[in-house]
Design a protein around this motif. Sequence first.
Motif, PDB file in Angstrom:
ATOM      1  N   GLY A 152     -63.443  75.403  45.662  1.00 25.78           N
ATOM      2  CA  GLY A 152     -64.549  74.085  44.610  1.00 25.78           C
ATOM      3  C   GLY A 152     -64.435  74.638  43.252  1.00 25.78           C
ATOM      4  O   GLY A 152     -64.140  75.078  42.468  1.00 25.78           O
ATOM      5  N   GLY A 153     -65.361  73.450  42.994  1.00 24.80           N
ATOM      6  CA  GLY A 153     -65.807  73.236  40.922  1.00 24.80           C
ATOM      7  C   GLY A 153     -66.314  72.504  40.307  1.00 24.80           C
ATOM      8  O   GLY A 153     -66.612  70.902  41.745  1.00 24.80           O
ATOM      9  N   LYS A 164     -63.125  63.772  35.131  1.00 25.58           N
ATOM     10  CA  LYS A 164     -63.663  63.549  36.539  1.00 25.58           C
ATOM     11  C   LYS A 164     -65.720  64.142  36.649  1.00 25.58           C
ATOM     12  O   LYS A 164     -65.852  64.930  37.297  1.00 25.58           O
ATOM     13  CB  LYS A 164     -62.877  64.280  37.981  1.00 25.58           C
ATOM     14  CG  LYS A 164     -62.976  65.300  37.805  1.00 25.58           C
ATOM     15  CD  LYS A 164     -62.144  66.146  39.561  1.00 25.58           C
ATOM     16  CE  LYS A 164     -62.213  67.422  39.816  1.00 25.58           C
ATOM     17  NZ  LYS A 164     -62.971  68.105  39.393  1.00 25.58           N
ATOM     18  N   PRO A 165     -66.210  62.879  35.921  1.00 24.70           N
ATOM     19  CA  PRO A 165     -67.398  64.152  35.241  1.00 24.70           C
ATOM     20  C   PRO A 165     -68.872  63.802  36.404  1.00 24.70           C
ATOM     21  O   PRO A 165     -69.021  64.479  36.261  1.00 24.70           O
ATOM     22  CB  PRO A 165     -68.240  62.839  33.993  1.00 24.70           C
ATOM     23  CG  PRO A 165     -66.861  61.720  34.302  1.00 24.70           C
ATOM     24  CD  PRO A 165     -65.765  62.392  35.096  1.00 24.70           C
ATOM     25  N   ASP A 166     -67.575  63.171  37.280  1.00 23.58           N
ATOM     26  CA  ASP A 166     -69.305  62.740  38.487  1.00 23.58           C
ATOM     27  C   ASP A 166     -68.476  63.307  39.430  1.00 23.58           C
ATOM     28  O   ASP A 166     -69.357  63.276  40.883  1.00 23.58           O
ATOM     29  CB  ASP A 166     -69.865  61.487  38.534  1.00 23.58           C
ATOM     30  CG  ASP A 166     -70.657  60.704  37.344  1.00 23.58           C
ATOM     31  OD1 ASP A 166     -71.070  61.442  36.707  1.00 23.58           O
ATOM     32  OD2 ASP A 166     -70.106  59.544  37.108  1.00 23.58           O
ATOM     33  N   VAL A 167     -67.645  64.768  39.992  1.00 25.23           N
ATOM     34  CA  VAL A 167     -67.094  64.871  40.995  1.00 25.23           C
ATOM     35  C   VAL A 167     -67.079  66.270  41.147  1.00 25.23           C
ATOM     36  O   VAL A 167     -66.701  67.095  39.995  1.00 25.23           O
ATOM     37  CB  VAL A 167     -65.789  64.419  41.431  1.00 25.23           C
ATOM     38  CG1 VAL A 167     -65.213  64.751  42.495  1.00 25.23           C
ATOM     39  CG2 VAL A 167     -65.533  62.702  40.784  1.00 25.23           C
ATOM     40  N   THR A 168     -68.026  66.521  42.479  1.00 21.99           N
ATOM     41  CA  THR A 168     -67.533  68.208  42.416  1.00 21.99           C
ATOM     42  C   THR A 168     -67.256  68.480  43.835  1.00 21.99           C
ATOM     43  O   THR A 168     -66.776  67.622  44.797  1.00 21.99           O
ATOM     44  CB  THR A 168     -69.128  68.784  42.675  1.00 21.99           C
ATOM     45  OG1 THR A 168     -70.192  68.729  41.382  1.00 21.99           O
ATOM     46  CG2 THR A 168     -69.562  70.210  43.319  1.00 21.99           C
ATOM     47  N   PHE A 169     -65.635  69.862  43.245  1.00 15.70           N
ATOM     48  CA  PHE A 169     -65.333  69.478  44.329  1.00 15.70           C
ATOM     49  C   PHE A 169     -65.499  71.155  45.605  1.00 15.70           C
ATOM     50  O   PHE A 169     -66.108  71.744  45.248  1.00 15.70           O
ATOM     51  CB  PHE A 169     -63.804  70.260  44.514  1.00 15.70           C
ATOM     52  CG  PHE A 169     -63.259  69.379  43.993  1.00 15.70           C
ATOM     53  CD1 PHE A 169     -61.371  69.268  43.987  1.00 15.70           C
ATOM     54  CD2 PHE A 169     -63.163  67.749  43.230  1.00 15.70           C
ATOM     55  CE1 PHE A 169     -60.200  68.454  43.670  1.00 15.70           C
ATOM     56  CE2 PHE A 169     -61.944  66.974  42.768  1.00 15.70           C
ATOM     57  CZ  PHE A 169     -60.661  67.513  43.790  1.00 15.70           C
TER      58      PHE A 169
END
Length: 127
Positions: free
Chosen positions: A52-53, A59-64
């Motif tokens: 995760g990251g 991808k400024p608004d995306v968390t993996f």
Amino acid sequence: MEISAVTHILVVADPAASKDFWAGLLGGRLYREYGSSVVIDFHGSWLLLVSGGEPTPDKPDVTFAGPGDPGRVSHAMTLRVAGCQAAYDELTARGARFLTPPYDWGGEVRCFLRDPDGHLVELSEAR
């Protein structure tokens, strides 16, 4: 636009355990590892296993993040097999745990298992 390849990205908690599942149990071929990422040549497709990251500039608004609730599915992978029961038996002998034995729907026989992070994998035999 011409597409030359498709890569499936799965967010995983333990890349080594996921590598064992996708390459060891399901027969993919380890292509390379870098950082905490594992690239698997998976039966004609690419599978990228990543930790995760946080958001990045592209991808400024995306968390993996991995699946939070294994009972809710937003992504699943279907593996077409010649014989669902034979594949089930082989993978069970290797240590796979399935949700149920193969179920015959008439035109299709299928069964499901999960990878170490809970991603749903379907084995399907078309009749």
